[in-house]
Design an enzyme around this catalytic site. Structure first.
Site, PDB file in Angstrom:
ATOM      1  N   MET A  69      61.237  53.468  -3.967  1.00 54.13           N
ATOM      2  CA  MET A  69      62.583  53.397  -3.810  1.00 54.13           C
ATOM      3  C   MET A  69      62.766  52.298  -3.156  1.00 54.13           C
ATOM      4  O   MET A  69      63.814  51.575  -3.449  1.00 54.13           O
ATOM      5  CB  MET A  69      62.958  54.607  -2.752  1.00 54.13           C
ATOM      6  CG  MET A  69      64.448  54.710  -2.879  1.00 54.13           C
ATOM      7  SD  MET A  69      65.112  54.998  -4.612  1.00 54.13           S
ATOM      8  CE  MET A  69      65.182  56.745  -4.463  1.00 54.13           C
ATOM      9  N   GLU A  88      52.421  66.633  16.873  1.00 53.34           N
ATOM     10  CA  GLU A  88      53.607  67.423  17.141  1.00 53.34           C
ATOM     11  C   GLU A  88      54.563  67.246  16.164  1.00 53.34           C
ATOM     12  O   GLU A  88      55.376  68.125  15.987  1.00 53.34           O
ATOM     13  CB  GLU A  88      54.284  67.206  18.670  1.00 53.34           C
ATOM     14  CG  GLU A  88      53.119  67.565  19.809  1.00 53.34           C
ATOM     15  CD  GLU A  88      52.034  66.469  20.313  1.00 53.34           C
ATOM     16  OE1 GLU A  88      52.056  65.367  19.525  1.00 53.34           O
ATOM     17  OE2 GLU A  88      51.609  66.796  21.373  1.00 53.34           O
ATOM     18  N   PHE A 141      52.624  61.151  35.581  1.00 54.25           N
ATOM     19  CA  PHE A 141      51.666  61.216  34.446  1.00 54.25           C
ATOM     20  C   PHE A 141      52.272  62.066  33.310  1.00 54.25           C
ATOM     21  O   PHE A 141      52.566  63.433  33.631  1.00 54.25           O
ATOM     22  CB  PHE A 141      50.349  61.646  34.574  1.00 54.25           C
ATOM     23  CG  PHE A 141      49.480  61.854  33.403  1.00 54.25           C
ATOM     24  CD1 PHE A 141      48.992  60.696  32.786  1.00 54.25           C
ATOM     25  CD2 PHE A 141      48.817  62.715  32.873  1.00 54.25           C
ATOM     26  CE1 PHE A 141      48.400  60.586  31.570  1.00 54.25           C
ATOM     27  CE2 PHE A 141      48.140  63.043  31.874  1.00 54.25           C
ATOM     28  CZ  PHE A 141      47.836  61.689  31.190  1.00 54.25           C
ATOM     29  N   GLN A 142      52.487  61.670  32.157  1.00 56.77           N
ATOM     30  CA  GLN A 142      53.038  62.294  30.957  1.00 56.77           C
ATOM     31  C   GLN A 142      54.384  62.861  31.482  1.00 56.77           C
ATOM     32  O   GLN A 142      54.817  63.776  30.852  1.00 56.77           O
ATOM     33  CB  GLN A 142      52.158  63.472  30.465  1.00 56.77           C
ATOM     34  CG  GLN A 142      50.653  62.824  29.900  1.00 56.77           C
ATOM     35  CD  GLN A 142      50.202  63.802  28.972  1.00 56.77           C
ATOM     36  OE1 GLN A 142      50.201  64.924  29.228  1.00 56.77           O
ATOM     37  NE2 GLN A 142      49.532  63.349  28.017  1.00 56.77           N
ATOM     38  N   LYS A 190      56.713  72.696  34.892  1.00 53.75           N
ATOM     39  CA  LYS A 190      55.616  73.257  35.036  1.00 53.75           C
ATOM     40  C   LYS A 190      55.702  74.346  36.366  1.00 53.75           C
ATOM     41  O   LYS A 190      54.874  75.509  36.212  1.00 53.75           O
ATOM     42  CB  LYS A 190      54.208  72.396  35.595  1.00 53.75           C
ATOM     43  CG  LYS A 190      53.233  72.953  35.214  1.00 53.75           C
ATOM     44  CD  LYS A 190      51.903  71.850  35.200  1.00 53.75           C
ATOM     45  CE  LYS A 190      50.667  72.529  35.478  1.00 53.75           C
ATOM     46  NZ  LYS A 190      49.911  73.021  34.339  1.00 53.75           N
TER      47      LYS A 190
END
Lengths: 556, 179
Positions: free
Chosen positions: A462, A50, A112-113, A162
């Protein structure tokens, strides 16, 4: 017409002219992906992670000026977007990130999630929404796009439960409300007009605001009209052609000598769409001492935030310049321009052209197909690209300026390719590349023509450079010691792999790489083996003043 | 260019914000991450069901005050904002304080309450709740006098403010150009 929430969302995206979405499906966005599938009008790019999707939406937005869109599922999908959203926020890039969340009956039960992504992204979005009622959905989507693309642009997140995606409600198509910048009245500009007309040695600092407001043509009218030099910030790169005699290059910690000299010698600073970040105004108090500062910016909170302005104008850059330019005396400040041109010429002569990194990047700048975007990651290679790669048009340079996100480049390059429909050049380092190299699989799958110039020095260059200057060469955890064969790695993903090991390789290998991407067959990775001790110079230490610019390494 | 006044002082900021869940988090989160030092924050419903009104007392110098107003104004949920101290305003705060009120001290407390025009709103065998409304400094002074008797529990509402006359927050011009 009655339809399901997920379909309303897709229709609202179409209303806004969305043609490309970057994302990754999952449990709580199944209905949205189903609606996307059934609709079939929007191109969806499936990334490997993602974060890559968020950076791709960002790259897409930078090159097109449109609002980038990304999708992710709830929980880890949503949290994986966070770095990408923060990157866009720091650089004022318009983006709408859409996440799913668990249904209302599961919300707040640590399901969940389930994650409170609105809570998490509050400080890194212009605004965010959680949609719990399908009747609100269409308005929220429209408002999100308006907020993202209006005023000082930035990311907006919409978290859609959802159940909202499956519930039905009436959908009425609507035309997108476009942001219309307010005109800037002449009265507001009077003090700025007077100060510029009186000024003998004005200097324009052009920031990202010039690019996001599409004001490059007006900027040209301005500097040609009042005959003064221009320096740009990292975010402003591309707003003025590098070869223009008014252009003195980048200002800042690793800016040019000419820019630093011009800043020190100017009597008036015309700061346009820039926020005097600590990488530019390294020392806030001394930065503009004894100079008149004119600051024009769309965001009122930037006025006087870091550097106190004598004259400020809050407003849209395009509108402000449109009103300002006709009021200014057309004079050629020839002596001042000559002085500046001499600094620029002198610097060119003194440039250390022996570094392989310099040779590769400046050769790439000459050999790459004309007018294709160049994307960087973060670190030494980013500064070398900013210094030596000529970007002559706005919206062809993508780099994480504010957040300094290592791992930004590959995702952003995907977005830049899809946004322009052209090949892209990605300059990255081996540290950055390793952070999100999973997206190479996306690039191969999509056949995206990206030339990846991997500045491979085996170290975090760097950080190592800072360890040399400030930490007595104690190279704590900056030697990567990776045994990766990047050519084989690229080939195993299905990309073409090439290697530059010395100066003689530079031209032929780059030519081969650029020819390859022009054929549109997919990506090519060029492993550029450079020394771990090529440094980025000039450099001004944090908090220091412009008269202390280091031209060679000073080690402790 | 006038320099900002560097001395920290109390500033009162009034804001009309969307009356939605999450708005308080959004605003208090902004204070936290930008390091603003808030003394009190009062939120309540208004005559308009869409809007809540916030009164914030900030301790800080002029730079902090202006930055805070400007940063808050950027939030989509903040509809109107201004520094109340620029106008002639009525400031009020309410205090409830529970003190021991046994027979020996009751009359003394009642005497103090009379002077401050406080009200007795509850009396039990050995405690008393006093209510006092006024400007914060009056409440401070009252607490100082009552403190020796022992404060069992107290609560202050935080500052509320309204401009005198026809001025309303809703009708105020954008603060922008004054800053």
């Amino acid at each position: 017409m009655k339809m399901k929430g997920a379909d309303i969302l897709i229709n609202c995206l179409l209303e806004q002219g969305v043609d490309t979405i970057f994302g990754y499906p999952g449990g709580t966005v199944l209905d949205i992906y189903d609606a996307l599938y059934r609709n079939g009008k929007i191109n969806h790019i499936l990334t490997a992670h993602e974060q890559g999707a968020a950076h791709a939406a960002d790259g897409y937005a930078r090159v097109t000026g449109k609002t980038g869109v990304c999708f992710a599922t709830s929980g880890p999908g949503a949290t994986n977007l966070v770095t990408g959203i923060a990157t866009a926020y720091m650089d004022s890039i318009p983006m709408v990130a859409i996440t799913g969340n668990v249904g209302l009956s599961l919300l707040g039960r640590d399901s969940f999630q389930e994650i409170d992504i609105c809570g998490i992204t509050m400080p890194i979005t212009k605004h965010n929404f959680i949609v719990k009622d399908v009747k609100e959905l269409a308005d929220v989507v429209r408002k999100a796009f308006y907020i993202a693309s209006s005023g000082r642009k930035g990311p907006v997140l919409i978290d859609i439960l959802k159940n909202v995606q499956t519930e039905e409600c009436e959908y009425e198509p609507a035309k997108p409300e476009r942001y219309k910048a307010l005109p800037v009245k002449k009265e507001k500009l009077e003090p700025a007009i007077a100060a510029i007309n009186e000024s003998k040695k004005p200097l324009i600092i052009a920031g990202g605001g010039i690019i996001s407001s599409n004001s490059s043509s007006l900027l040209k009218e301005l500097y040609e009209g009042i005959g003064c030099p221009v320096v740009y910030t990292l975010m402003g790169k591309g707003c003025i052609p590098e070869d223009d005699r008014h252009c003195l290059g980048m200002l800042g910690m690793h800016g040019t000598v000419a820019a630093a000299k011009a800043l020190m010698n100017a009597d008036t600073i015309i700061a346009l769409g820039t926020r005097f970040s600590d990488r530019v105004a390294l020392n806030r108090e001394m930065f503009a001492k004894n100079k008149t500062v004119i600051h024009i910016d769309i965001d009122n909170a930037e006025i006087d935030k870091n550097v106190r302005a004598d004259i400020h104008v809050m407003g849209d850059m395009y509108e402000a310049l449109k009103t300002l330019i006709p009021e200014l005396n057309k004079v050629q400040r020839a002596e001042w321009l000559d002085e500046a041109a001499a600094w620029k010429a002198e610097e060119k002569l003194k440039k250390d052209t022996n570094l392989l990194a310099y040779k590769i990047i400046s050769a790439a700048s000459k050999l790459a197909p004309k007018d294709i975007p160049v994307v960087t990651d973060v670190g030494q290679h980013q500064m070398w690209t900013a210094q030596h790669y000529h970007v002559n048009k706005p919206r062809l340079f993508c780099s994480s300026g504010g957040l300094g996100t290592m791992g930004y480049g590959l995702g952003a390059a995907i977005g830049a390719c899809f946004g322009t429909g052209k090949p892209a050049v990605l300059v990255t380092g081996d540290g950055c590349f390793n952070m999100n190299l999973n997206e190479l699989s996306t690039v191969v799958t999509q056949g995206t023509p990206i030339a990846i110039l991997l500045m491979d020095n085996g170290v975090l260059g760097m950080v190592r450079q800072w360890q040399k200057i400030f930490y007595g060469r104690r190279f704590s955890q900056t030697t990567l010691n990776k045994k990766t064969d990047y050519v084989k790695f690229a080939e195993s993903f299905g990309a073409k792999g090439l290697k530059i090991e010395n100066e003689d390789d530079v031209e032929p290998v780059l030519k081969e790489a650029f020819e390859y991407i022009q054929k549109g067959e997919g990506p090519v990775l060029v492993d550029c083996r450079i020394s771990p001790d090529e440094n980025v110079l000039p450099m001004i230490k944090p908090g220091a003043t412009y008269d202390t610019q280091l031209l060679k390494m000073e080690e402790n | 260019m006038a320099e900002y006044k560097k001395d920290p002082k109390k500033n009162t900021i009034a804001a009309l914000v969307s009356n939605k869940s999450g708005v308080l988090t959004r605003i208090s989160g902004l204070f936290a991450r930008r390091g603003y030092n808030i003394e009190s924050l009062t939120v309540c419903a208004t005559e308009d069901p869409e809007l809540s009104r916030m009164t914030i007392v900030l301790i800080g110098d002029e730079y902090t005050l202006y930055q805070m107003i400007k940063q808050m104004d950027k939030l989509d949920d903040v509809k109107k904002i201004g520094c109340a101290d620029e106008l002639d305003c009525v400031y009020r705060e309410l205090l409830l304080v529970k003190v021991p009120a046994t027979a020996e001290v009751r009359s003394q407390i009642v005497e103090i309450k009379e002077i401050y025009k406080a009200k007795v709103v509850d009396l039990s065998v050995d405690t008393m709740i006093l209510e006092l409304t006024g400007i914060p400094t009056k409440l401070d002074a009252f607490i100082k006098v009552i403190e020796p008797y022992g404060i069992i529990e107290m609560q202050r509402t935080g500052l509320t403010v309204l401009a005198r006359g026809r001025h309303t927050l809703k009708d105020r011009d954008c603060y922008g150009d004054n800053i």
